[in-house]
Write a protein that holds these residues in place. Structure first.
Motif, PDB file in Angstrom:
ATOM      1  N   SER A 338       0.684  -1.488  -0.429  1.00  0.00           N
ATOM      2  CA  SER A 338       0.137   0.006  -0.002  1.00  0.00           C
ATOM      3  C   SER A 338       0.840   1.410  -0.044  1.00  0.00           C
ATOM      4  O   SER A 338       2.061   1.064   0.251  1.00  0.00           O
ATOM      5  N   GLY A 339       1.066   2.187  -1.007  1.00  0.00           N
ATOM      6  CA  GLY A 339       1.157   3.386  -1.386  1.00  0.00           C
ATOM      7  C   GLY A 339       2.696   3.129  -1.635  1.00  0.00           C
ATOM      8  O   GLY A 339       3.165   4.141  -1.798  1.00  0.00           O
ATOM      9  N   GLU A 340       2.552   2.280  -2.498  1.00  0.00           N
ATOM     10  CA  GLU A 340       3.923   2.397  -2.748  1.00  0.00           C
ATOM     11  C   GLU A 340       3.620   0.994  -4.506  1.00  0.00           C
ATOM     12  O   GLU A 340       4.794   0.920  -4.781  1.00  0.00           O
ATOM     13  N   ASP A 341       2.881   1.656  -5.024  1.00  0.00           N
ATOM     14  CA  ASP A 341       2.948   1.194  -6.707  1.00  0.00           C
ATOM     15  C   ASP A 341       3.329   1.873  -7.478  1.00  0.00           C
ATOM     16  O   ASP A 341       3.546   3.230  -7.183  1.00  0.00           O
ATOM     17  N   TYR A 342       3.448   2.029  -8.218  1.00  0.00           N
ATOM     18  CA  TYR A 342       3.867   2.662 -10.001  1.00  0.00           C
ATOM     19  C   TYR A 342       3.841   3.228  -9.964  1.00  0.00           C
ATOM     20  O   TYR A 342       4.378   4.671 -10.447  1.00  0.00           O
ATOM     21  N   THR A 343       2.916   4.453 -10.017  1.00  0.00           N
ATOM     22  CA  THR A 343       2.414   6.021 -10.397  1.00  0.00           C
ATOM     23  C   THR A 343       3.407   6.309  -8.889  1.00  0.00           C
ATOM     24  O   THR A 343       3.379   7.981  -9.486  1.00  0.00           O
ATOM     25  N   LYS A 344       3.927   6.128  -7.908  1.00  0.00           N
ATOM     26  CA  LYS A 344       4.599   7.271  -7.115  1.00  0.00           C
ATOM     27  C   LYS A 344       6.094   7.472  -8.045  1.00  0.00           C
ATOM     28  O   LYS A 344       6.381   8.338  -7.321  1.00  0.00           O
ATOM     29  N   VAL A 345       6.414   6.517  -8.871  1.00  0.00           N
ATOM     30  CA  VAL A 345       7.556   7.372  -9.549  1.00  0.00           C
ATOM     31  C   VAL A 345       7.830   8.598 -10.444  1.00  0.00           C
ATOM     32  O   VAL A 345       8.739   8.835 -10.978  1.00  0.00           O
ATOM     33  N   ILE A 346       6.324   9.132 -10.633  1.00  0.00           N
ATOM     34  CA  ILE A 346       5.945  10.664 -10.714  1.00  0.00           C
ATOM     35  C   ILE A 346       6.038  11.477 -10.289  1.00  0.00           C
ATOM     36  O   ILE A 346       4.959  12.610 -11.230  1.00  0.00           O
ATOM     37  N   ASP A 347       5.999  11.251  -8.879  1.00  0.00           N
ATOM     38  CA  ASP A 347       4.383  12.347  -8.012  1.00  0.00           C
ATOM     39  C   ASP A 347       6.065  13.117  -7.928  1.00  0.00           C
ATOM     40  O   ASP A 347       5.033  14.032  -6.660  1.00  0.00           O
ATOM     41  N   ASN A 348       6.641  13.398  -7.928  1.00  0.00           N
ATOM     42  CA  ASN A 348       7.443  14.363  -7.571  1.00  0.00           C
ATOM     43  C   ASN A 348       7.335  14.486  -6.015  1.00  0.00           C
ATOM     44  O   ASN A 348       8.372  15.829  -5.087  1.00  0.00           O
ATOM     45  N   SER A 349       8.154  13.186  -5.799  1.00  0.00           N
ATOM     46  CA  SER A 349       8.296  13.042  -3.917  1.00  0.00           C
ATOM     47  C   SER A 349       9.068  12.017  -3.543  1.00  0.00           C
ATOM     48  O   SER A 349       8.759  11.021  -4.156  1.00  0.00           O
ATOM     49  N   THR A 350      10.690  12.677  -3.605  1.00  0.00           N
ATOM     50  CA  THR A 350      11.538  11.050  -2.806  1.00  0.00           C
ATOM     51  C   THR A 350      10.481  10.875  -1.285  1.00  0.00           C
ATOM     52  O   THR A 350      10.998   9.331  -1.241  1.00  0.00           O
ATOM     53  N   ALA A 351       9.855  11.240  -1.025  1.00  0.00           N
ATOM     54  CA  ALA A 351       9.521  10.026   0.025  1.00  0.00           C
ATOM     55  C   ALA A 351       8.203   9.078  -0.451  1.00  0.00           C
ATOM     56  O   ALA A 351       8.070   8.298   0.902  1.00  0.00           O
ATOM     57  N   THR A 352       8.209   8.916  -1.022  1.00  0.00           N
ATOM     58  CA  THR A 352       7.661   7.373  -2.320  1.00  0.00           C
ATOM     59  C   THR A 352       8.445   6.863  -2.696  1.00  0.00           C
ATOM     60  O   THR A 352       9.193   7.494  -2.857  1.00  0.00           O
ATOM     61  N   LYS A 353       7.453   5.197  -3.226  1.00  0.00           N
ATOM     62  CA  LYS A 353       8.661   5.117  -3.826  1.00  0.00           C
ATOM     63  C   LYS A 353       7.603   4.152  -4.162  1.00  0.00           C
ATOM     64  O   LYS A 353       6.474   3.716  -4.093  1.00  0.00           O
ATOM     65  N   TYR A 354       7.987   3.177  -6.159  1.00  0.00           N
ATOM     66  CA  TYR A 354       7.730   2.454  -6.470  1.00  0.00           C
ATOM     67  C   TYR A 354       8.488   0.785  -6.178  1.00  0.00           C
ATOM     68  O   TYR A 354       9.744   0.841  -6.359  1.00  0.00           O
ATOM     69  N   TYR A 355       7.354  -0.439  -5.570  1.00  0.00           N
ATOM     70  CA  TYR A 355       7.842  -1.094  -4.885  1.00  0.00           C
ATOM     71  C   TYR A 355       7.755  -2.218  -5.700  1.00  0.00           C
ATOM     72  O   TYR A 355       6.256  -2.509  -6.002  1.00  0.00           O
ATOM     73  N   THR A 356       8.457  -3.494  -6.423  1.00  0.00           N
ATOM     74  CA  THR A 356       7.154  -4.208  -7.248  1.00  0.00           C
ATOM     75  C   THR A 356       8.882  -5.791  -6.833  1.00  0.00           C
ATOM     76  O   THR A 356      10.252  -5.371  -6.920  1.00  0.00           O
ATOM     77  N   ALA A 357       7.834  -6.688  -6.749  1.00  0.00           N
ATOM     78  CA  ALA A 357       8.540  -8.325  -6.403  1.00  0.00           C
ATOM     79  C   ALA A 357       9.096  -8.778  -7.157  1.00  0.00           C
ATOM     80  O   ALA A 357       8.977 -10.098  -7.587  1.00  0.00           O
ATOM     81  N   HIS A 358       9.705  -8.012  -8.110  1.00  0.00           N
ATOM     82  CA  HIS A 358      10.649  -8.685  -9.764  1.00  0.00           C
ATOM     83  C   HIS A 358      11.611  -8.121  -9.765  1.00  0.00           C
ATOM     84  O   HIS A 358      11.917  -6.575  -9.614  1.00  0.00           O
ATOM     85  N   ALA A 359      12.660  -8.741  -9.878  1.00  0.00           N
ATOM     86  CA  ALA A 359      13.660  -8.318 -10.665  1.00  0.00           C
ATOM     87  C   ALA A 359      13.312  -7.319 -12.058  1.00  0.00           C
ATOM     88  O   ALA A 359      15.209  -6.779 -11.791  1.00  0.00           O
ATOM     89  N   ALA A 360      13.278  -8.083 -13.063  1.00  0.00           N
ATOM     90  CA  ALA A 360      12.972  -7.246 -14.170  1.00  0.00           C
ATOM     91  C   ALA A 360      11.502  -6.285 -13.763  1.00  0.00           C
ATOM     92  O   ALA A 360      10.769  -7.075 -13.891  1.00  0.00           O
ATOM     93  N   ALA A 361      11.662  -5.212 -14.425  1.00  0.00           N
ATOM     94  CA  ALA A 361      10.302  -4.636 -14.710  1.00  0.00           C
ATOM     95  C   ALA A 361       9.890  -3.319 -15.725  1.00  0.00           C
ATOM     96  O   ALA A 361      11.349  -3.009 -16.149  1.00  0.00           O
ATOM     97  N   TRP A 362       9.210  -3.416 -16.117  1.00  0.00           N
ATOM     98  CA  TRP A 362       9.073  -1.678 -16.832  1.00  0.00           C
ATOM     99  C   TRP A 362       8.148  -1.087 -16.815  1.00  0.00           C
ATOM    100  O   TRP A 362       6.998  -1.030 -16.534  1.00  0.00           O
ATOM    101  N   LEU A 363       8.779  -0.260 -17.035  1.00  0.00           N
ATOM    102  CA  LEU A 363       7.531   0.888 -16.505  1.00  0.00           C
ATOM    103  C   LEU A 363       7.622   2.053 -17.801  1.00  0.00           C
ATOM    104  O   LEU A 363       8.356   1.865 -19.227  1.00  0.00           O
ATOM    105  N   ARG A 364       6.146   2.673 -17.440  1.00  0.00           N
ATOM    106  CA  ARG A 364       6.058   3.378 -19.437  1.00  0.00           C
ATOM    107  C   ARG A 364       5.149   4.659 -19.753  1.00  0.00           C
ATOM    108  O   ARG A 364       3.662   4.327 -19.392  1.00  0.00           O
ATOM    109  N   PHE A 365       5.951   5.447 -20.640  1.00  0.00           N
ATOM    110  CA  PHE A 365       4.894   6.710 -20.212  1.00  0.00           C
ATOM    111  C   PHE A 365       4.893   7.320 -21.262  1.00  0.00           C
ATOM    112  O   PHE A 365       5.005   7.354 -22.386  1.00  0.00           O
TER     113      PHE A 365
END
Length: 457
Positions: A338-365
């Motif tokens: 909770s609170g660590e989903d992929y949308t956090k990578v573009i929220d302009n806040s280093t107080a949040t993060k994206y966490y996924t239980a995978h060593a390989a993953a992609w993000l697309r904008f």
């Protein structure tokens, strides 16, 4: 907003029950029993809403310290605004000058509320919509959000009716909430937002003329809750009070572009940056531009509003395109804590993060328009260096299927937590999709990162 621009004078409203808002005899000369709605020389005809993308909202702050000019009245502090928000003081003291007095609604120009009331109607006669600021409060999270001057407690429905009566008496076009005063977005708070929405905004009985907006401090409760459609559906638009940071995507990701207003202030926002952003017109269009304490500098304010009518759909040169609307997707959009989903990578806040239980993953904008990206950044998470991205490629595409590799990095390390590393590369092609394809982490099977930025040429 007061916490950012002035020191609050502590005061307590000792209140009483009122069936309606009525002007009474007061030291500032308001006539007994007379409301503006009965003045023969004042028109309170409904005014149409500004077109989508053309809202030019100017806050008039009574305690603003002018920069390079004298103190100007409501009628001359800007030439280009089509919506003016009267800030500081209270709506109820404008409607009942005898029983309510915050002590804020005066400056070197205004010595009586009668002057304020007259200038409000002068603006409206010019076709400028005028709203009154209404501060939220911790009491909004209770069953009785407001107490009148003789101690009668109002529930949400009664308070909303009271606000509407005051707006009608003064001859205003609606209200703008100032959301930053320690309330909690519980059921009571949400019920009040909805109750006000029965009188103002797009879901009200007067959706074409009664405005309902909110300036929101996203750094504290209940600000982030206004990203929820269940709350903001009642509003014409929201305005983020992070004046020195463009948080457009933070809001538009859930509310859509047309619900989001870009906000600036002379104190915190560079004029050239504000002008460049005003000239940016995404597709779909943003709500418009807001300038807080616009009476600090008329030239600053009018330059920004004038810029809104020019420009195109491309973000300003050298800017982070993730701040200007678009769609972010991820290979793994579920399963994060909770609170660590992929949308956090573009929220302009280093107080949040994206966490996924995978060593390989992609993000697309996918930005709202194609852009030539020549630089990007990655910020490490707050803990566990083993989860840092190690190997990846940055890719571009114009169909979301065929990808061109723009940059490749291997064996990358982050020497500290929340460290931002910048990567530049040569590119002259405008792409409509950008993908960060992470193929390995430092060690283990979990990946995390705090921020991802994409900068255009």
């Amino acid at each position: 907003m007061k916490k950012r621009f002035c020191s609050l004078v502590a005061f307590a409203l000792v209140c009483t029950f009122m069936n309606s808002c009525t002007m009474e005899v007061a030291p500032d000369g308001n006539p007994a029993g007379k409301s503006l709605t009965s003045d023969a020389d004042i028109s309170i005809q409904p005014l149409s809403l500004p077109a989508v993308g053309q809202s030019k909202v100017a806050y008039y702050a009574f305690d603003a310290t002018p920069s390079g000019q004298g103190i100007l009245p409501l009628t001359t502090f800007t030439d280009n605004a089509n919506v003016v928000i009267v800030f500081e003081g209270t709506l109820w003291e404008l409607a009942d000058t005898v029983h309510y007095n915050s002590g804020w609604m005066n400056n070197a120009y205004y010595h009586s509320k009668r002057q304020v009331l007259a200038d409000i109607q002068t603006l409206r006669a010019r076709g400028v919509k005028v709203l009154m600021n209404v501060d939220d409060a911790a009491s909004w999270s209770t069953a009785t959000p407001f107490t009148t001057y003789n101690g009668t407690a109002y529930n949400a429905t009664q308070f909303a009716s009271f606000v509407n009566s005051c707006v009608t008496t003064v001859g205003l076009d609606g209200i703008s909430l100032d959301v930053e005063h320690g309330a909690t977005a519980n059921t009571n708070y949400r019920n009040l937002i909805a109750a006000l929405g029965a009188y103002f905004g797009p879901l009200s009985s007067s959706p074409n003329d009664k405005m309902y907006t909110a300036a929101v401090y996203s750094g504290g409760a209940p600000g982030p809750n206004f990203r929820e459609v269940s709350i903001s559906q009642y509003l014409n638009f929201v305005m983020d009070m992070a004046y020195s940071t463009d948080n457009f995507s933070y809001w538009s990701a859930t509310l859509g572009n047309s619900k989001v207003m870009e906000g600036y202030s002379h104190q915190l926002s560079n004029l050239n940056t504000a002008i460049a952003n005003a000239q940016w017109h995404p597709n779909p269009e943003k709500a418009g531009i807001m300038v807080f304490a616009a009476n600090v500098s008329k030239s600053y304010t009018d330059a920004i509003f004038a810029a809104l009518t020019s420009g195109g759909g491309t973000p300003p040169a050298g800017s982070d395109i993730t701040n200007y609307g678009g769609t972010l997707t991820a290979q793994y959009q579920t399963g994060s804590p909770s609170g660590e989903d992929y949308t956090k990578v573009i929220d302009n806040s280093t107080a949040t993060k994206y966490y996924t239980a995978h060593a390989a993953a992609w993000l697309r904008f996918q930005p709202t328009t194609s852009n030539v990206v020549v630089k990007y950044t990655i910020t490490s998470g707050n803990d566990v260096p083993a989860r840092d991205p190690k190997n990846w490629t940055l890719q571009g595409s114009n169909n979301g299927t065929s990808w061109t590799t723009l940059d490749t990095q291997t064996n990358q390390t982050f020497a500290s937590r929340l460290l931002t590393k910048t990567y530049t590369f040569s590119n002259s092609t405008a792409y409509t999709y950008y993908r960060l394809n992470i193929t390995a982490v430092s060690s283990g099977s979990v990946m995390q990162m705090s921020e991802w930025e994409l900068f255009r040429n």
